[in-house]
Design an enzyme around this catalytic site. Structure first.
Site, mmCIF file in Angstrom:
data_model
loop_
_atom_site.group_PDB
_atom_site.id
_atom_site.type_symbol
_atom_site.label_atom_id
_atom_site.label_comp_id
_atom_site.label_asym_id
_atom_site.label_seq_id
_atom_site.Cartn_x
_atom_site.Cartn_y
_atom_site.Cartn_z
ATOM 1 N N TRP A 55 0.845 -1.206 0.000
ATOM 2 C CA TRP A 55 0.000 0.000 0.000
ATOM 3 C C TRP A 55 0.880 1.256 0.000
ATOM 4 O O TRP A 55 0.534 2.276 -0.596
ATOM 5 C CB TRP A 55 -0.901 -0.023 1.243
ATOM 6 C CG TRP A 55 -1.691 1.244 1.461
ATOM 7 C CD1 TRP A 55 -2.920 1.536 0.947
ATOM 8 C CD2 TRP A 55 -1.294 2.372 2.236
ATOM 9 N NE1 TRP A 55 -3.308 2.782 1.361
ATOM 10 C CE2 TRP A 55 -2.333 3.326 2.153
ATOM 11 C CE3 TRP A 55 -0.172 2.683 2.995
ATOM 12 C CZ2 TRP A 55 -2.284 4.558 2.801
ATOM 13 C CZ3 TRP A 55 -0.118 3.913 3.632
ATOM 14 C CH2 TRP A 55 -1.157 4.820 3.535
ATOM 15 N N HIS A 56 2.049 1.167 0.664
ATOM 16 C CA HIS A 56 2.914 2.347 0.784
ATOM 17 C C HIS A 56 3.508 2.784 -0.545
ATOM 18 O O HIS A 56 3.800 3.955 -0.737
ATOM 19 C CB HIS A 56 4.044 2.097 1.786
ATOM 20 C CG HIS A 56 3.575 2.038 3.203
ATOM 21 N ND1 HIS A 56 3.157 0.879 3.795
ATOM 22 C CD2 HIS A 56 3.445 3.000 4.144
ATOM 23 C CE1 HIS A 56 2.786 1.131 5.037
ATOM 24 N NE2 HIS A 56 2.949 2.407 5.283
ATOM 25 N N GLY A 57 3.716 1.846 -1.443
ATOM 26 C CA GLY A 57 4.290 2.255 -2.720
ATOM 27 C C GLY A 57 4.621 1.086 -3.611
ATOM 28 O O GLY A 57 4.646 -0.065 -3.184
#
Lengths: 480, 81
Positions: A324-326
């Site tokens: 989700w962060h990247g």
């Protein structure tokens, strides 16, 4: 327009004034206008992504709620989630996919070459996508009713204090607040500005003072070894906490001045004695989201697998949380490392409980905290570095050439920096400890004479002005 | 089967699964009141209840469980039907 910039100050002052001047029943309209301006100030086209997402989910929510059969509800929910994820994948992960498919094709000696697309990541997309998926799921599970007022629904997703970096609010917590007409309330406004001041202190005095050092170390990772790299990663853990919890305090404070209560993201994360506990204290709005909407359904589905079912659900949940962060393998590794730790803790919980009963708590608890922070710091290497290679270099260098000299490490910190950072950490620790003992410093202050209250405010304002770093740097979590 | 009978059976089951003899369930007990009843052990408890009563919960039923009373009522409705 970052929160700690002059442009934002003007924007907020105007919004704040108008908000309490318009008729309370139209306050949501003003919030939509100002939030649109806030988003379009960065890139106007970002609105062309957010507006359709709002409209689409407004209708899917209603249709899921209205569907006569369970089967139809399910299919509308699946369709809505597919579309929401497709939008997120297109803007955030498409180049990651192209890059990896390209590498695979190269491996099998294919002549097809793929080139990356030039796409700008729309601000806040990771945050609002998760909010709409959760919104539809709650309606599908019949825990919530769909919102029928498009304006209220749009306010839920657009509300500018949380638009770019959360907290990831639940609709059933936020929407009832939109419907209340807000009067000018001195208590709320004071509490809001206190939170903003506290957030700015964390961001400008601590996070941004550490920032040049961590940048210098991690951008020249080949030049650093042993203890200096360990200090670097330790500083990064402090920096990211001061940065993100500082951002969250400002977001919560801004919302409070407008009469809204948002979810807090942090609860003394470094007091955790295990990684499982850490995730109940760190980025809570995200960790509780993945727990409710990924972990619970997956583990329920696989409950007949016994312990393997739980571990399977943990791996999926933490992979999503990391990714989700990247769009990078490093975030997946970060997630998997946390899945590994939580699975280990789950499988050994009984034996660890037995061991702990033989060791005095005064030793066992600080030792567990230290182990937890150490492991967290290790995983943060994958969080911080863009490529797998540079993360590995950092780990290799960290364990070579270890000497325990503290001076002459070329960290770019002078004695003044060290004193300011250490004092800042002590102040945060002191304030958070009071809060944990249910002695909220803001409540204590409200009962004190004016001169004491103002001395404390001036102390923080002066600290920020004298010791803050004013290079206007973005918040770390804006990139997600 | 009466709700109270189910409650006392669940109590024994919880003690065994959580390896915690101190568990004292009441109707309004929730996960946060019981040492060891966390999201990791929750599904283990659910599948133990299913095995014990030879019943099966639907996903939506599991998600809607808020406290021990909800558990008892679902068990009761399933074994009586």
């Amino acid at each position: 327009m970052v929160f700690n910039s002059g442009a934002f100050l003007v924007f907020f002052a105007v919004t704040f004034l108008l908000y309490y001047l318009v008729k309370p029943k139209y306050q949501w309209g003003l919030l939509i206008l100002s939030s649109s301006f806030f988003l379009m100030y960065h890139v106007p086209a970002f609105m062309l992504v957010l507006a359709p997402v709002i409209l689409f989910n407004y209708f899917t929510g209603i249709y899921i709620g209205r569907a006569k059969t369970e089967q139809l509800k399910k299919w509308i929910f699946i369709f809505s989630t597919f579309v929401n994820l497709a939008v997120l994948v297109f803007f955030k992960y498409i180049n990651f996919i192209i890059e990896n498919v390209g590498a695979l094709l190269h491996l099998v000696n294919s002549d097809i070459s793929l080139s990356p697309l030039s796409i700008l990541l729309p601000l806040g997309i990771s945050f609002y996508t998760f909010q709409v998926i959760g919104y539809n799921l709650e309606i599908y599970w019949e825990n919530s009713e769909p919102e029928r007022h498009l304006g209220y629904f749009a306010t839920y997703l657009m509300f500018f204090p949380k638009l770019i970096s959360g907290p990831i609010e639940r609709a059933h917590h936020f929407l009832p607040q939109v419907k209340i007409e807000k009067k000018f309330n001195r208590q709320n406004i004071t509490a809001g500005f206190q939170l903003i001041l506290w957030g700015l202190f964390k961001k400008l005095v601590i996070a941004d003072r550490i920032d040049p050092t961590t940048n210098m170390i991690f951008n020249n990772v080949n030049d650093y070894h042993g203890i200096s790299l360990m200090i670097g990663i330790g500083l990064y853990v402090i920096q990211i906490y001061a940065d993100f919890s500082g951002y969250t305090d400002i977001a919560l404070g801004l919302a409070r001045t407008l009469g809204y209560n948002l979810t807090d993201n942090f609860n003394r994360p470094f007091q955790a004695t295990s990684i499982s506990e850490f995730w109940r204290r760190w980025h809570i709005s995200l960790s509780s989201w993945v727990t409710d909407y990924i972990y619970t359904p997956v583990s329920a589905n696989k409950r007949h697998w016994g312990k393997f079912g739980t571990i399977y659900a943990l791996i999926i949940t933490f992979t999503v949380l990391g990714f989700w962060h990247g769009a990078s393998w490093n975030y997946i590794i970060y997630g998997l490392l946390h899945a590994l730790a939580v699975s280990f803790e789950y499988l050994t919980s009984k034996s660890r409980k037995k061991i702990s009963s033989h060791i005095p708590a005064a030793i066992y608890i600080p030792f567990s905290r230290l182990m937890t922070i150490g492991y967290l710091a290790f995983t943060m290497i994958f969080f911080r570095f863009q490529t797998f290679g540079s993360a590995l270099t950092a780990i290799r260098n960290m364990f070579t050439d270890i000497s325990f000299k503290i001076f002459g490490l070329h960290l770019g910190l002078d004695l003044k920096d060290v004193i300011i950072i250490l004092s800042g950490i002590l102040i945060i620790h002191f304030v958070e400890r009071l809060k944990a003992e249910r002695k909220d410093i803001r409540l204590i202050l409200s009962g004190k004479p004016t001169w004491i209250r103002y001395s404390v405010y001036y102390f923080f304002i002066l600290s920020i002005m004298l010791f803050g770093s004013f290079g206007v740097s973005e918040f770390i979590y804006f990139q997600f | 089967m009466e709700l109270n009978e189910i409650l006392s059976e669940l109590n024994l089951l919880f003690r065994r699964v959580l390896a915690n003899k101190a568990v004292e369930l009441k109707m309004d007990t929730t996960a946060k009141d019981v040492d060891g009843w966390d999201s990791l052990n929750h599904m283990f408890l659910i599948s133990s209840i299913e095995e014990h009563y030879k019943i099966r919960f639907a996903l939506k039923e599991i998600i809607k469980l808020k406290n021990v009373e909800d558990m008892c009522r679902i068990v009761q409705s399933k074994i009586n039907s």
